[in-house]
Write an enzyme that holds these catalytic residues in place. Structure first.
Site, short mmCIF file in Angstrom:
data_model
loop_
_atom_site.label_atom_id
_atom_site.label_comp_id
_atom_site.label_asym_id
_atom_site.label_seq_id
_atom_site.Cartn_x
_atom_site.Cartn_y
_atom_site.Cartn_z
N MET A 1 0.85 -1.19 0.00
CA MET A 1 0.00 0.00 0.00
C MET A 1 0.89 1.25 0.00
O MET A 1 0.46 2.33 0.39
CB MET A 1 -0.94 -0.02 1.20
CG MET A 1 -1.87 -1.23 1.15
SD MET A 1 -3.44 -0.99 1.98
CE MET A 1 -2.90 -0.74 3.64
N GLY A 2 2.13 1.08 -0.43
CA GLY A 2 3.03 2.22 -0.56
C GLY A 2 3.59 2.67 0.78
O GLY A 2 3.59 1.91 1.75
N HIS B 1 9.17 1.23 3.15
CA HIS B 1 10.28 1.33 4.11
C HIS B 1 11.16 0.10 3.97
O HIS B 1 10.89 -0.77 3.11
CB HIS B 1 9.74 1.49 5.54
CG HIS B 1 8.70 0.45 5.90
ND1 HIS B 1 9.02 -0.87 6.08
CD2 HIS B 1 7.36 0.54 6.05
CE1 HIS B 1 7.92 -1.55 6.36
NE2 HIS B 1 6.90 -0.72 6.34
N GLY C 1 11.35 -2.56 5.48
CA GLY C 1 10.62 -3.83 5.56
C GLY C 1 10.20 -4.27 4.15
O GLY C 1 10.42 -5.42 3.75
N HIS C 2 9.62 -3.32 3.39
CA HIS C 2 9.23 -3.65 2.02
C HIS C 2 10.46 -4.00 1.17
O HIS C 2 10.43 -4.93 0.35
CB HIS C 2 8.53 -2.46 1.35
CG HIS C 2 7.22 -2.08 1.98
ND1 HIS C 2 7.05 -0.93 2.70
CD2 HIS C 2 6.03 -2.72 1.99
CE1 HIS C 2 5.80 -0.86 3.12
NE2 HIS C 2 5.16 -1.93 2.71
N ASP D 1 2.52 -8.81 9.61
CA ASP D 1 1.07 -9.01 9.50
C ASP D 1 0.82 -10.51 9.45
O ASP D 1 0.45 -11.07 8.41
CB ASP D 1 0.54 -8.31 8.24
CG ASP D 1 0.72 -6.82 8.33
OD1 ASP D 1 0.17 -6.22 9.26
OD2 ASP D 1 1.44 -6.24 7.50
N ARG E 1 2.98 3.09 9.30
CA ARG E 1 2.32 3.92 10.31
C ARG E 1 3.29 4.60 11.26
O ARG E 1 2.93 5.56 11.93
CB ARG E 1 1.32 3.09 11.11
CG ARG E 1 0.12 2.66 10.31
CD ARG E 1 -0.70 1.64 11.07
NE ARG E 1 -1.62 0.95 10.18
CZ ARG E 1 -2.92 1.25 10.06
NH1 ARG E 1 -3.44 2.19 10.80
NH2 ARG E 1 -3.68 0.59 9.23
O1 PAF Z 1 -0.11 -5.62 3.77
C1 PAF Z 1 -0.54 -4.74 2.99
O2 PAF Z 1 0.14 -3.76 2.70
C2 PAF Z 1 -1.93 -4.92 2.39
O3 PAF Z 1 -2.79 -5.51 3.30
C3 PAF Z 1 -1.92 -5.66 1.05
C4 PAF Z 1 -1.45 -7.09 1.20
C5 PAF Z 1 -1.02 -4.93 0.06
C6 PAF Z 1 -3.34 -5.69 0.46
O4 PAF Z 1 -3.84 -4.42 0.24
#
Ligand code: PAF
Length: 279
Positions: A29-30, A33, A35-36, A150, A187
């Site tokens: 969801m952009g 950071h 982590g991504h 998550d 966040r």
């Molecule tokens: O973890 C997230 O960022 C969102 O829940 C995802 C998996 C991109 C779905 O919108």
């Protein structure tokens, strides 16, 4: 990096280039950071084409102010993804993915959504599963990467991937942490330095549970862990659950090593944070 805003163009481009290639997918969801970027790194190590999507999915927010407040840093995200050599970015508008007024599809998650996030954020996982199914159908990756932060989302996505018979390997990647131990999250950008410091109690408590899991009974340990939050005012504990890793059901006795997870949700100045530890 090639960027697509329309699924039709992304699909036809992919059809032209994907023969004999392994395609990995990282939905986001952009507000990206480290982590991504650790997901991106893992994906690059084992595939030829890495596709990231950035889409703040409205159907997974049950609270409109949470959706509005969600941090958006698209220009910076694009620069960072280019630097990190992501192959393709899919950056759709809502109209490319949803019909007007379309709601989330209703899924069955075999009880994985009974507790924690599923219990408190009504409809959240239906929204997540709805968008993930749509994205999987567009991209058809061989592999998809999700953060362990998550955890409930990860287990639910593994479950629906199997149920919907997507031939996709779902790979969970360990949570990236700040030096303070705080789990990296989009966040965190909404928190002051002081509150970032206070939020470190979340991971400290998770570590306390892991370290003491052989010293106390589970119920004693859970009580002690919750008490750590009662002693201070700013960080509000929403839940602290100790669950089985596979089914995410609360347990009353510890299981074997790496079959338990402690999960916390807490909010600080109305920013909601979640974290977990697998032990
Ligand atoms: O973890 C997230 O960022 C969102 O829940 C995802 C998996 C991109 C779905 O919108």
């Amino acid at each position: 990096m090639k960027t697509f805003t329309l699924k039709s163009e992304l699909k036809s481009y992919l059809n032209g280039i994907r023969k004999d290639k392994i395609v990995s997918f990282i939905p986001t969801m952009g507000s990206l950071h480290e982590g991504h970027f650790s997901l991106l790194q893992k994906a690059k190590e084992s595939s030829d084409i890495v596709i990231c999507s950035i889409f703040v999915n409205p159907t997974q927010f049950n609270n409109s102010s949470d959706l509005e407040k969600y941090p958006r840093t698209t220009e910076i995200d694009i620069t960072r993804l280019t630097e990190k050599k992501c192959t393709i970015l899919y950056l759709p508008e809502a109209s490319d993915l949803y019909q007007e007024n379309e709601q989330a599809k209703q899924f069955y998650f075999d009880g994985l959504d009974n507790f924690m996030e599923g219990e408190r954020r009504e409809g959240h996982f239906n929204g997540v599963a709805t968008i993930v199914e749509k994205l999987f159908n567009i991209i058809n990756p061989e592999k998809a990467f999700f953060g362990e932060k998550d955890l409930q989302q990860l287990q639910i996505i593994k479950y629906i991937t199997q149920k919907l018979q997507f031939p996709i390997e779902i790979i969970g990647v360990a949570t990236k942490r700040e030096e303070s131990g705080l789990a990296m999250s989009s966040r965190n950008k909404l928190l002051s330095e002081k509150n970032l410091q206070k939020a470190t109690l979340i991971y400290q408590t998770l570590q306390f549970i892991e370290e003491n899991s052989r010293n106390f009974t589970l119920l004693e340990l859970k009580k002690f862990a919750i008490e750590r939050f009662n002693n201070q005012i700013d960080l509000n504990l929403e839940y602290l659950e100790i669950v089985s890793l596979d089914k995410l059901q609360p347990i009353s006795e510890f299981r074997n090593k790496n079959e338990n997870a402690a999960c916390i949700a807490a909010s600080i100045s109305s920013v909601r944070l979640i974290d977990n530890i697998i032990f």
